[in-house]
Design an enzyme around this catalytic site. Structure first.
Site: not given
Ligand code: PEP
Length: 273
Positions: A24, A26, A109, A179, A185, A224
């Site tokens: 993703n 973003k 999300h 998630e 993040g 993460s």
């Molecule tokens: C996400 O945005 O779905 C995500 C998991 O971000 P990150 O891997 O940066 O934590």
């Protein structure tokens, strides 16, 4: 009808229990970032990992990314409107994503839920829209930090799934991404035991709601994920892939995660194709 052959191609690429590694991006990436897509594509062509690989760039890059991505690297969107067309300035429909070359779309999300006020009902409508357009819906759920700390994570996630995953979900049209909001993040992840416990609870709920299909629907972990922790995350029971934010932006880092998925699947008969 939009996307007939496309739907078949998608089903072929996304079916079964091959782990799904989805990136993703973003709101990141300009034209120059297409070099990363081309680079991931080359890595996949050379290494042929036993996993489905998807990158979800911003809307502006989808068509160009689909044009440079080889067959085995799929492109997705990060959101869609529930309606196919109409007076919704600034929005993009699932049909438009399909038309641009996407085969999947991330729905619900936590950043959409938080910054755009998306409710479970809106998320469910968007998942139906994704199916209508022949896209794989990646439906996201996850508890916030205070809910985690007060022991409510399971109940929160259960309620989100109940209301945002429509009946009709099956392994070919949907993946569910767990998630935890506090892990996105932040560099923090749940322990392996916590992931096993949550994914086990989600699996039981999917089987209850969807019957046999619920046993095969891929449950992704997101939050993460990096090359260093991917082997642990991906080898846990009921983890059918990962949704990756920051670490999907650079081909080299993303490839490290894909490699971990391929290794995990080669040791796990659940992922046999
Ligand atoms: C996400 O945005 O779905 C995500 C998991 O971000 P990150 O891997 O940066 O934590």
């Amino acid at each position: 009808m939009i996307g007939e052959g496309h739907e078949q191609r998608q089903a072929k690429a996304m079916r079964g229990m091959r782990p799904l590694i989805a990136g993703n991006w973003k709101m990141n990436g300009l034209g120059g970032s297409l070099a990363e897509i081309a680079s991931i594509g080359r890595w996949i062509a050379n290494n042929r990992p036993a996993a489905d690989i998807l990158v979800c760039p911003p809307f502006t890059l989808i068509a160009r990314a689909a044009a440079v991505a080889p067959d085995h690297l799929r492109i997705g969107g990060q959101d869609c409107h529930a309606e196919p067309s109409g007076a919704f300035t600034g929005d993009v429909s699932a049909e438009m994503l399909n038309d641009a070359g996407a085969v999947a779309v991330i729905i619900g999300h936590s950043e959409r839920r938080h910054f755009h006020g998306e409710t479970d009902e809106i998320v469910a409508a968007k998942a139906r829209a994704a199916w209508r357009a022949g896209l794989l819906a990646i439906v996201c759920v996850g508890e916030k930090e205070d809910q985690h700390d007060s022991g409510q994570a399971r109940n929160v996630v259960r309620a989100q799934i109940e209301a945002s995953l429509p009946q009709g979900a099956n392994p070919a049209n949907t993946a569910l991404a767990y998630e935890p909001v506090w892990a996105i993040g932040s560099g923090r992840t749940p322990s392996a035991d916590e992931i096993v416990s949550m994914h086990g609870s989600i699996r039981a709920q999917l089987e209850e709601r969807l019957g046999a299909g619920g046993a095969l629907l891929r449950i992704l972990y997101g939050g993460s994920v990096k090359p260093a922790n991917a082997p642990t995350v991906l080898s846990q029971a009921n983890v059918g892939g990962v949704l990756v934010g920051g670490a999907s932006l650079r081909a080299e880092e993303f490839a490290g995660i894909i490699r971990a998925a391929a290794d995990a699947s080669s040791h796990d008969s659940r992922f046999a194709v």
